[in-house]
Design a protein around this motif. Structure first.
Motif, PDB file in Angstrom:
ATOM      1  N   LYS A 215       0.837  -1.201   0.000  1.00 14.67           N
ATOM      2  CA  LYS A 215       0.000   0.000   0.000  1.00 14.67           C
ATOM      3  C   LYS A 215       0.873   1.253   0.000  1.00 14.67           C
ATOM      4  O   LYS A 215       0.604   2.207  -0.746  1.00 14.67           O
ATOM      5  N   THR A 219       1.007   3.947  -3.019  1.00 13.95           N
ATOM      6  CA  THR A 219       0.712   5.353  -2.737  1.00 13.95           C
ATOM      7  C   THR A 219       1.852   6.248  -3.215  1.00 13.95           C
ATOM      8  O   THR A 219       1.622   7.309  -3.815  1.00 13.95           O
ATOM      9  N   GLN A 240      -6.262  -1.564  -4.236  1.00 14.82           N
ATOM     10  CA  GLN A 240      -7.124  -0.714  -3.409  1.00 14.82           C
ATOM     11  C   GLN A 240      -6.666   0.738  -3.456  1.00 14.82           C
ATOM     12  O   GLN A 240      -7.484   1.661  -3.461  1.00 14.82           O
ATOM     13  N   VAL A 241      -5.341   0.939  -3.527  1.00 15.08           N
ATOM     14  CA  VAL A 241      -4.813   2.296  -3.688  1.00 15.08           C
ATOM     15  C   VAL A 241      -5.297   2.880  -5.017  1.00 15.08           C
ATOM     16  O   VAL A 241      -5.759   4.038  -5.077  1.00 15.08           O
ATOM     17  N   GLU A 243      -7.894   2.094  -6.727  1.00 15.89           N
ATOM     18  CA  GLU A 243      -9.341   2.350  -6.651  1.00 15.89           C
ATOM     19  C   GLU A 243      -9.616   3.668  -5.941  1.00 15.89           C
ATOM     20  O   GLU A 243     -10.450   4.471  -6.381  1.00 15.89           O
ATOM     21  N   GLU A 244      -8.900   3.890  -4.856  1.00 22.46           N
ATOM     22  CA  GLU A 244      -9.099   5.118  -4.086  1.00 22.46           C
ATOM     23  C   GLU A 244      -8.630   6.349  -4.844  1.00 22.46           C
ATOM     24  O   GLU A 244      -9.224   7.427  -4.707  1.00 22.46           O
ATOM     25  N   ARG A 245      -7.572   6.205  -5.634  1.00 26.87           N
ATOM     26  CA  ARG A 245      -6.979   7.351  -6.328  1.00 26.87           C
ATOM     27  C   ARG A 245      -7.567   7.572  -7.728  1.00 26.87           C
ATOM     28  O   ARG A 245      -7.189   8.524  -8.412  1.00 26.87           O
ATOM     29  N   GLY A 246      -8.437   6.688  -8.177  1.00 26.97           N
ATOM     30  CA  GLY A 246      -9.049   6.866  -9.484  1.00 26.97           C
ATOM     31  C   GLY A 246      -8.104   6.599 -10.637  1.00 26.97           C
ATOM     32  O   GLY A 246      -8.214   7.217 -11.701  1.00 26.97           O
ATOM     33  N   TYR A 259     -11.690  -6.166  -5.068  1.00 31.24           N
ATOM     34  CA  TYR A 259     -11.055  -5.190  -4.192  1.00 31.24           C
ATOM     35  C   TYR A 259     -10.884  -3.821  -4.850  1.00 31.24           C
ATOM     36  O   TYR A 259     -10.521  -2.860  -4.183  1.00 31.24           O
ATOM     37  N   GLY A 260     -11.131  -3.758  -6.130  1.00 24.99           N
ATOM     38  CA  GLY A 260     -11.019  -2.479  -6.843  1.00 24.99           C
ATOM     39  C   GLY A 260     -11.638  -2.594  -8.221  1.00 24.99           C
ATOM     40  O   GLY A 260     -10.925  -2.494  -9.231  1.00 24.99           O
TER      41      GLY A 260
END
Length: 373
Positions: A215, A219, A240-241, A243-246, A259-260
């Motif tokens: 992670k 990031t 997952q990173v 997914e969160e960051r687009g 998970y993404g």
């Protein structure tokens, strides 16, 4: 001290001149040595051991091998099975495999490369059929096996080159070992066919299963402008990173898109089932000899996963056109001239890299940064 260069536990005649039909058959770097086959074993007398580097719940590398074991159990239900997870790279590894032999195992699969930690036992237990995934030292009673992951990786790299807006690709690496070099190189080579200016930055976290480390690496890569993440980890942390960051991500081992789902592009998926069942069948029939090194090809042990839900149809089509060419024509993109990261020609013009060269790739091409042996 363990040589990290030989701990590439994911893992060799050249492909030059191969036919379309041959492309669907496992390639052997080394045929079986001139050894007498081990005697036949009744199914009810068979004891088969599996040793893993990680937990079978990782949804990654170890899980894929566990699924192979489940296929063997279904095919040979009368046999007895031994399975050990989380085997360390230490003297405990030797002890665990010695215990399997003491428990009567007549066939043992190490699903990762442990080198001398295994050979200390296998060299003495000559009546046991041994297998080492990514093993590089065959013997009369030991064979190695791995997958030609660089071909589907190149295909996914094409998709990455088309999807990336920045041209900056990121890679979460375990160790600086051949599977990572061949993976990063193949990925960037594919991307550069559609974006010649693409680059790839790798971050090494010195682990195969470290969600926190993966992670942090994902990031850091995203913070540095990478809008497509790839790697060789046994879990979904950097997905997952993404997914969160687009941004986009491609994975290894299994389909873990849940998970993404929006970030997921594909995965380099593994399937050991047929290989394991075939080897056990040979051992029970008294037809098994060691000394082989086998690479399972794309379409038979290794492939790209189904494309993610947001991957445009034209991107998938362009990447799959190359995949089809590989499968149907035996085409390889790994032809010189190829330079290393310092600009030195490593593969001369016109030379088609053999499977042995691809399997043992230990240098980065131009455009790849962050990896040192």
């Amino acid at each position: 001290m363990i040589d990290l260069k030989n701990i590439n536990r994911r893992r060799f005649m050249g492909l030059a001149g191969m036919t379309a039909a041959a492309s669907m058959v496992p390639w052997k770097v080394r045929q079986a040595l001139a050894a007498t086959p081990l005697p036949a074993v009744k199914e009810e007398d068979a004891i088969i051991g599996f040793g893993h580097v990680g937990p079978i719940s990782d949804e990654g590398w170890t899980y894929s091998h566990h699924q192979g074991l489940e296929a063997v159990k279904a095919a040979f239900p009368k046999a007895k099975y031994l399975e050990v997870e989380n085997i360390p790279f230490s003297a405990d590894c030797t002890r665990i495999y010695r215990q399997m032999v003491s428990d009567g195992a007549n066939m043992i699969f190490s699903t990762s490369n442990y080198g001398d930690l295994i050979y200390e036992v296998s060299d003495r237990a000559t009546d046991v059929a041994w297998f080492e995934c990514d093993g590089r030292r065959p013997a009369d009673n030991l064979s190695g096996y791995y997958i030609q992951h660089w071909y589907p990786t190149y295909v996914v790299g094409i998709a990455a080159g088309l999807l990336s807006k920045t041209g900056k690709l990121g890679y979460v690496a375990s160790f600086p070992v051949p599977s990572v070099f061949s993976g990063t190189n193949a990925f960037l080579m594919g991307a550069r066919t559609v974006n010649p200016n693409a680059t790839l930055q790798a971050v090494v976290i010195n682990s195969w299963f470290d969600p926190q480390g993966a992670k942090q690496a994902g990031t850091a890569l995203a913070d540095n402008g990478c809008d497509f993440l790839f790697g060789i980890m046994d879990e979904a942390a950097y997905l997952q990173v993404a997914e969160e960051r687009g941004i986009w991500a491609a994975m290894w081992n299994t389909d873990i898109r849940r998970y993404g789902p929006k970030a997921y592009v594909s995965s380099i998926v593994l399937d050991w089932k047929d290989y394991y069942v075939e080897q056990v069948k040979k051992r029970l029939a008294g037809e098994w000899t060691g000394g082989e090194e086998t690479l399972l090809p794309m379409g038979k042990g290794i492939d790209r996963d189904a494309w993610g839900e947001r991957v445009p149809a034209d991107v998938a089509a362009k990447a799959d056109a190359v995949r089809d060419k590989m499968l149907k024509e035996g085409w390889s993109p790994f032809v010189g001239e190829i330079k290393d990261a310092e600009g030195t020609v490593r593969v001369p013009a016109g030379h088609r890299m053999t499977e042995d060269e691809l399997y043992n790739w230990d240098w980065s091409i131009e455009g790849v940064s962050g990896l040192k042996v």
